[in-house]
Design a protein around this motif. Structure first.
Motif, PDB file in Angstrom:
ATOM      1  N   MET A  60      12.876  11.040  65.316  1.00 35.91           N
ATOM      2  CA  MET A  60      13.920  11.713  64.532  1.00 35.91           C
ATOM      3  C   MET A  60      13.402  13.038  63.970  1.00 35.91           C
ATOM      4  SD  MET A  60      16.875   9.679  63.746  1.00 35.91           S
ATOM      5  CE  MET A  60      17.148   9.544  61.999  1.00 35.91           C
ATOM      6  N   ARG A  61      12.179  13.040  63.473  1.00 31.97           N
ATOM      7  CA  ARG A  61      11.625  14.260  62.879  1.00 31.97           C
ATOM      8  C   ARG A  61      11.327  15.321  63.928  1.00 31.97           C
ATOM      9  NH1 ARG A  61       7.953  10.547  58.929  1.00 31.97           N
ATOM     10  NH2 ARG A  61       9.588  10.171  57.361  1.00 31.97           N
ATOM     11  N   MET A  62      11.018  14.896  65.141  1.00 32.96           N
ATOM     12  CA  MET A  62      10.853  15.877  66.216  1.00 32.96           C
ATOM     13  C   MET A  62      12.196  16.509  66.572  1.00 32.96           C
ATOM     14  SD  MET A  62       7.909  14.528  68.858  1.00 32.96           S
ATOM     15  CE  MET A  62       8.604  12.905  69.182  1.00 32.96           C
ATOM     16  N   VAL A  63      13.231  15.688  66.634  1.00 34.62           N
ATOM     17  CA  VAL A  63      14.561  16.218  66.932  1.00 34.62           C
ATOM     18  C   VAL A  63      14.987  17.215  65.852  1.00 34.62           C
ATOM     19  CG1 VAL A  63      17.005  15.620  67.178  1.00 34.62           C
ATOM     20  CG2 VAL A  63      15.271  14.183  68.251  1.00 34.62           C
ATOM     21  N   TYR A  64      14.626  16.941  64.606  1.00 35.29           N
ATOM     22  CA  TYR A  64      15.009  17.830  63.501  1.00 35.29           C
ATOM     23  C   TYR A  64      14.110  19.062  63.404  1.00 35.29           C
ATOM     24  CZ  TYR A  64      17.108  18.993  58.985  1.00 35.29           C
ATOM     25  OH  TYR A  64      17.792  19.616  57.959  1.00 35.29           O
ATOM     26  N   GLY A  65      13.000  19.033  64.130  1.00 32.64           N
ATOM     27  CA  GLY A  65      12.101  20.178  64.116  1.00 32.64           C
ATOM     28  C   GLY A  65      11.029  20.125  63.052  1.00 32.64           C
ATOM     29  N   ASN A  66      10.876  18.973  62.392  1.00 32.61           N
ATOM     30  CA  ASN A  66       9.815  18.843  61.382  1.00 32.61           C
ATOM     31  C   ASN A  66       8.452  18.607  62.016  1.00 32.61           C
ATOM     32  OD1 ASN A  66      11.477  19.232  59.212  1.00 32.61           O
ATOM     33  ND2 ASN A  66      11.639  17.081  58.639  1.00 32.61           N
ATOM     34  N   TYR A  67       8.426  17.939  63.171  1.00 28.51           N
ATOM     35  CA  TYR A  67       7.187  17.678  63.893  1.00 28.51           C
ATOM     36  C   TYR A  67       7.189  18.484  65.192  1.00 28.51           C
ATOM     37  CZ  TYR A  67       6.028  13.524  61.045  1.00 28.51           C
ATOM     38  OH  TYR A  67       5.709  12.666  60.024  1.00 28.51           O
ATOM     39  N   LEU A  68       6.040  19.054  65.507  1.00 23.83           N
ATOM     40  CA  LEU A  68       5.899  19.776  66.765  1.00 23.83           C
ATOM     41  C   LEU A  68       5.802  18.796  67.933  1.00 23.83           C
ATOM     42  CD1 LEU A  68       3.275  22.492  65.725  1.00 23.83           C
ATOM     43  CD2 LEU A  68       5.745  22.800  66.043  1.00 23.83           C
ATOM     44  N   ILE A  81      19.825  24.249  72.215  1.00 21.65           N
ATOM     45  CA  ILE A  81      18.559  24.857  71.801  1.00 21.65           C
ATOM     46  C   ILE A  81      17.408  23.897  72.095  1.00 21.65           C
ATOM     47  CG2 ILE A  81      17.203  25.748  69.857  1.00 21.65           C
ATOM     48  CD1 ILE A  81      19.506  27.553  70.525  1.00 21.65           C
ATOM     49  N   ASP A  82      16.362  24.403  72.753  1.00 22.92           N
ATOM     50  CA  ASP A  82      15.170  23.585  73.002  1.00 22.92           C
ATOM     51  C   ASP A  82      14.273  23.656  71.763  1.00 22.92           C
ATOM     52  OD1 ASP A  82      12.976  22.209  73.887  1.00 22.92           O
ATOM     53  OD2 ASP A  82      12.582  23.477  75.630  1.00 22.92           O
ATOM     54  N   ILE A  83      14.315  22.582  70.958  1.00 24.41           N
ATOM     55  CA  ILE A  83      13.546  22.533  69.715  1.00 24.41           C
ATOM     56  C   ILE A  83      12.060  22.716  69.983  1.00 24.41           C
ATOM     57  CG2 ILE A  83      12.891  21.053  67.768  1.00 24.41           C
ATOM     58  CD1 ILE A  83      15.713  21.945  67.518  1.00 24.41           C
ATOM     59  N   ALA A  84      11.588  22.244  71.135  1.00 25.05           N
ATOM     60  CA  ALA A  84      10.155  22.324  71.459  1.00 25.05           C
ATOM     61  C   ALA A  84       9.674  23.760  71.561  1.00 25.05           C
ATOM     62  CB  ALA A  84       9.865  21.566  72.750  1.00 25.05           C
ATOM     63  N   LYS A  85      10.576  24.686  71.877  1.00 24.58           N
ATOM     64  CA  LYS A  85      10.179  26.082  72.074  1.00 24.58           C
ATOM     65  C   LYS A  85      10.837  27.043  71.083  1.00 24.58           C
ATOM     66  CE  LYS A  85       9.546  25.309  77.049  1.00 24.58           C
ATOM     67  NZ  LYS A  85      10.033  25.627  78.402  1.00 24.58           N
ATOM     68  N   ARG A 108      13.200  30.522  62.795  1.00 26.73           N
ATOM     69  CA  ARG A 108      14.518  30.993  62.356  1.00 26.73           C
ATOM     70  C   ARG A 108      15.642  30.407  63.216  1.00 26.73           C
ATOM     71  NH1 ARG A 108      12.463  35.958  64.506  1.00 26.73           N
ATOM     72  NH2 ARG A 108      13.570  36.674  66.371  1.00 26.73           N
ATOM     73  N   GLU A 109      15.341  30.083  64.490  1.00 22.82           N
ATOM     74  CA  GLU A 109      16.340  29.443  65.338  1.00 22.82           C
ATOM     75  C   GLU A 109      16.605  28.010  64.888  1.00 22.82           C
ATOM     76  OE1 GLU A 109      15.905  31.361  69.735  1.00 22.82           O
ATOM     77  OE2 GLU A 109      14.157  30.225  69.024  1.00 22.82           O
ATOM     78  N   ILE A 110      15.526  27.322  64.471  1.00 18.44           N
ATOM     79  CA  ILE A 110      15.681  25.950  63.982  1.00 18.44           C
ATOM     80  C   ILE A 110      16.459  25.942  62.670  1.00 18.44           C
ATOM     81  CG2 ILE A 110      14.434  23.935  63.102  1.00 18.44           C
ATOM     82  CD1 ILE A 110      12.254  24.532  65.156  1.00 18.44           C
ATOM     83  N   LEU A 111      16.167  26.877  61.777  1.00 23.88           N
ATOM     84  CA  LEU A 111      16.892  26.953  60.512  1.00 23.88           C
ATOM     85  C   LEU A 111      18.377  27.231  60.749  1.00 23.88           C
ATOM     86  CD1 LEU A 111      14.341  28.929  58.306  1.00 23.88           C
ATOM     87  CD2 LEU A 111      14.914  26.500  58.169  1.00 23.88           C
ATOM     88  N   LYS A 112      18.679  28.100  61.700  1.00 25.79           N
ATOM     89  CA  LYS A 112      20.073  28.398  62.025  1.00 25.79           C
ATOM     90  C   LYS A 112      20.757  27.159  62.599  1.00 25.79           C
ATOM     91  CE  LYS A 112      22.884  31.788  64.581  1.00 25.79           C
ATOM     92  NZ  LYS A 112      23.694  30.876  65.406  1.00 25.79           N
ATOM     93  N   LEU A 113      20.051  26.437  63.457  1.00 20.79           N
ATOM     94  CA  LEU A 113      20.589  25.217  64.052  1.00 20.79           C
ATOM     95  C   LEU A 113      20.900  24.184  62.966  1.00 20.79           C
ATOM     96  CD1 LEU A 113      21.103  23.813  66.880  1.00 20.79           C
ATOM     97  CD2 LEU A 113      18.868  22.744  66.532  1.00 20.79           C
ATOM     98  N   ARG A 114      19.982  24.024  62.017  1.00 20.09           N
ATOM     99  CA  ARG A 114      20.204  23.081  60.918  1.00 20.09           C
ATOM    100  C   ARG A 114      21.392  23.496  60.055  1.00 20.09           C
ATOM    101  NH1 ARG A 114      14.047  22.284  58.617  1.00 20.09           N
ATOM    102  NH2 ARG A 114      13.181  21.128  60.407  1.00 20.09           N
ATOM    103  N   ARG A 115      21.541  24.769  59.857  1.00 18.14           N
ATOM    104  CA  ARG A 115      22.622  25.256  59.013  1.00 18.14           C
ATOM    105  C   ARG A 115      23.981  25.040  59.676  1.00 18.14           C
ATOM    106  NH1 ARG A 115      20.496  29.771  58.185  1.00 18.14           N
ATOM    107  NH2 ARG A 115      21.587  31.003  59.755  1.00 18.14           N
TER     108      ARG A 115
END
Length: 227
Positions: A51-59, A70-74, A78-85
């Motif tokens: 779950m935390r990897m999907v959310y971008g908290n873990y690499l 969006i590929d969270i792995a890459k 700022r892209e992850i923050l926009k996705l969360r928002r």
């Protein structure tokens, strides 16, 4: 939609001679629009890690992890923050907010961050707080002073304020009485009906049976040497 493709995750213990602990190998799954998928497995199997990897908290060590295109792995921070928002909501077990911020503002914040007019955002927050049986006399107080069950309901209200296309739910019915449990399950069903892709951890077997379409045992992704 969520798509996990051949994802690998290790943890490095820097305080123990940089020992590497393999946690996940070749994890692959898809959560489609309008589907709720439960993650199952014993404690330590990797449910929260995934779950935390999907959310971008873990690499992610390797593989691809797509969320709403969006590929969270890459992705860059700022892209992850926009996705969360805009697209990716996360209801954790614990409420983490700035102290002294009123409950009404805490719930309205995801909408205000998207430039929704304040009156409209707070009206939606009031609707959810009422639905989840948080007394109006508490709306002007900080939820950091609330009981565990009240904090969880505030967290759920905040997570469902914006109609996120993708939702991550970590034990959303834990610590809830039967009345509020039923409200939360109905919110999940409504999110599915509008097409949200939902991944969650549900130890509540009855809740899982009511809202989840499939269950995935994450032990299938756990390296044998990690046991």
């Amino acid at each position: 939609m969520i798509q996990v493709k051949n994802v690998t995750k290790d943890f490095t213990l820097h305080n123990q001679d940089s020992a590497v602990i393999p946690v996940m190998r070749d994890a692959s799954l898809i959560v489609a629009k309008g589907e709720c998928v439960a993650l199952a497995g014993a404690s330590g199997a990797g449910k929260s890690t995934l779950m935390r990897m999907v959310y971008g908290n873990y690499l992610v060590q390797s593989g691809e992890l797509w969320v709403d295109g969006i590929d969270i792995a890459k992705a860059r921070p700022r892209e992850i923050l926009k996705l969360r928002r805009e697209s990716l909501g996360y209801v954790s077990q614990f409420l983490r907010v700035v102290p002294r911020v009123p409950t009404l503002s805490v719930v309205a914040e995801p909408l205000l961050a998207l430039k929704v007019p304040e009156e409209q955002a707070k009206a939606r927050a009031q609707e959810l707080l009422t639905l989840l049986n948080i007394p109006e006399r508490l709306w002007t107080l900080s939820p950091t002073t609330f009981s565990g069950g009240e904090q969880q309901r505030v967290n759920i209200a905040r997570g469902f304020a914006h109609p996120f296309p993708v939702l991550l739910l970590d034990e959303p019915t834990a610590s809830l009485d039967p009345i509020n449990r039923a409200v939360v399950l109905d919110l999940i069903l409504q999110a599915k009906a509008r097409g949200a892709a939902i991944m969650g951890i549900f130890h509540d077997a009855e809740a899982r049976a009511q809202v989840c379409d499939r269950t995935i045992d994450v032990a299938a992704f756990t390296p044998i040497c990690a046991a």
